[in-house]
Design an enzyme around this catalytic site. Structure first.
Site, PDB file in Angstrom:
ATOM      1  N   CYS A 114      -1.512   0.944   7.341  1.00 23.24           N
ATOM      2  CA  CYS A 114      -2.960   0.696   7.434  1.00 23.24           C
ATOM      3  C   CYS A 114      -3.375  -0.552   6.651  1.00 23.24           C
ATOM      4  O   CYS A 114      -3.618  -1.616   7.226  1.00 23.24           O
ATOM      5  CB  CYS A 114      -3.748   1.913   6.948  1.00 23.24           C
ATOM      6  N   ARG A 115      -3.465  -0.439   5.312  1.00 28.29           N
ATOM      7  CA  ARG A 115      -4.032  -1.532   4.513  1.00 28.29           C
ATOM      8  C   ARG A 115      -3.134  -2.758   4.407  1.00 28.29           C
ATOM      9  O   ARG A 115      -3.583  -3.888   4.672  1.00 28.29           O
ATOM     10  CB  ARG A 115      -4.371  -1.027   3.102  1.00 28.29           C
ATOM     11  N   SER A 116      -1.873  -2.560   4.007  1.00 30.79           N
ATOM     12  CA  SER A 116      -1.042  -3.757   3.765  1.00 30.79           C
ATOM     13  C   SER A 116      -0.679  -4.525   5.037  1.00 30.79           C
ATOM     14  O   SER A 116      -0.574  -5.755   4.981  1.00 30.79           O
ATOM     15  CB  SER A 116       0.197  -3.430   2.918  1.00 30.79           C
ATOM     16  N   ASP A 153      -7.846   4.120   0.545  1.00 36.28           N
ATOM     17  CA  ASP A 153      -6.924   4.568   1.597  1.00 36.28           C
ATOM     18  C   ASP A 153      -7.722   5.072   2.795  1.00 36.28           C
ATOM     19  O   ASP A 153      -8.457   6.057   2.679  1.00 36.28           O
ATOM     20  CB  ASP A 153      -6.058   5.691   0.999  1.00 36.28           C
ATOM     21  N   ASN A 202       2.242   1.531   4.365  1.00 35.60           N
ATOM     22  CA  ASN A 202       2.524   0.277   5.100  1.00 35.60           C
ATOM     23  C   ASN A 202       2.206   0.397   6.598  1.00 35.60           C
ATOM     24  O   ASN A 202       2.887  -0.198   7.434  1.00 35.60           O
ATOM     25  CB  ASN A 202       3.982  -0.193   4.884  1.00 35.60           C
ATOM     26  N   CYS A 207       0.862  -1.184   0.000  1.00 40.55           N
ATOM     27  CA  CYS A 207       0.000   0.000   0.000  1.00 40.55           C
ATOM     28  C   CYS A 207       0.901   1.237   0.000  1.00 40.55           C
ATOM     29  O   CYS A 207       2.086   1.145  -0.346  1.00 40.55           O
ATOM     30  CB  CYS A 207      -0.989  -0.011   1.159  1.00 40.55           C
TER      31      CYS A 207
END
Ligand code: 4NP
Length: 151
Positions: free
Chosen positions: A12-14, A124, A10, A7
Site C-alpha cells: 500500500c504505502r511504500s 496504515d 509493501n 512500510c
C-alpha cells in the site's frame, strides 16, 4: 543517492511512495534511485494492493509492475537513506539495524523531511477504504516533494 521506502506490507504505502518519488526524481532531474520493501513477508511477490493501484492511476502513475519484497540486512548497506512510513516501522527498522551493527542513522521518518519537528506518520490504510488511500496519497505526494526539494 539510493532511497528505500519502507512500510509494513509493501503493498500500500511504500509502493505509492516508490513511484511518487520516482516521478519527482524525473520531474526535477535528480541523480537518485528509489525502491521499496516491507517489514512483513505476507505478500512477497505480489503486485501492490488494488486500491493502491487505482489511487496511483487516478493521479497518473502506474504501479502495477512493482513486486512486493521483504527488507533484508543488505538493504542497510545498499541504500543511503531508508524512510519509515510510521513510528512503528521506524522502531522496527532500528531494532533490525542495531543488533546487526547496521547504520541506523540512515533510518528516517518519511514525513520528517517536510515537517522536521513534527511527528506525522503516514497511517496504515490496509483496513480502510478508498478515502484512506486518497489521504495517504496526499501525504506521500507532499512528503516526496519535500524530499526532492531538499536534494
Ligand atoms: P502497507 O499496508 O504497510 O501500507 O503496505 C499493509 C498491507 C498489508 C498488511 C498490513 C499493512 N498485512 O497485514 O497484510
Amino acid at each position: 543517492m539510493k532511497i528505500l521506502m519502507v512500510c509494513l506490507g509493501n503493498i500500500c504505502r511504500s509502493p505509492l511512495a516508490e513511484e511518487v518519488m520516482r516521478s519527482k526524481i524525473e520531474k526535477y532531474g535528480l541523480n537518485a534511485e528509489v525502491d521499496s520493501c516491507g517489514l512483513g513477508g505476507w505478500h512477497v511477490g505480489e503486485p501492490p494492493d488494488d486500491r493502491a493501484q487505482r489511487t496511483a492511476l487516478k493521479h497518473g502513475l502506474n504501479i502495477s509492475h512493482q513486486k512486493c519484497r521483504k527488507i533484508t540486512l543488505n538493504d542497510f548497506d545498499d541504500f543511503d537513506v531508508i524512510y519509515a512510513m510510521d513510528n512503528e516501522i521506524f522502531r522496527n527498522l532500528s531494532q533490525i539495524a542495531i543488533p546487526a551493527r547496521k547504520p541506523q542513522e540512515k533510518i528516517k521518518l518519511f514525513m520528517n523531511e517536510l515537517y522536521p519537528n513534527e511527528n506525522r506518520p503516514v497511517p496504515d490504510p490496509y483496513s480502510g477504504g478508498m478515502s484512506q488511500f486518497e489521504e495517504v496519497w496526499k501525504m506521500i505526494d507532499a512528503g516526496c516533494e519535500g524530499i526532492a526539494k531538499r536534494m
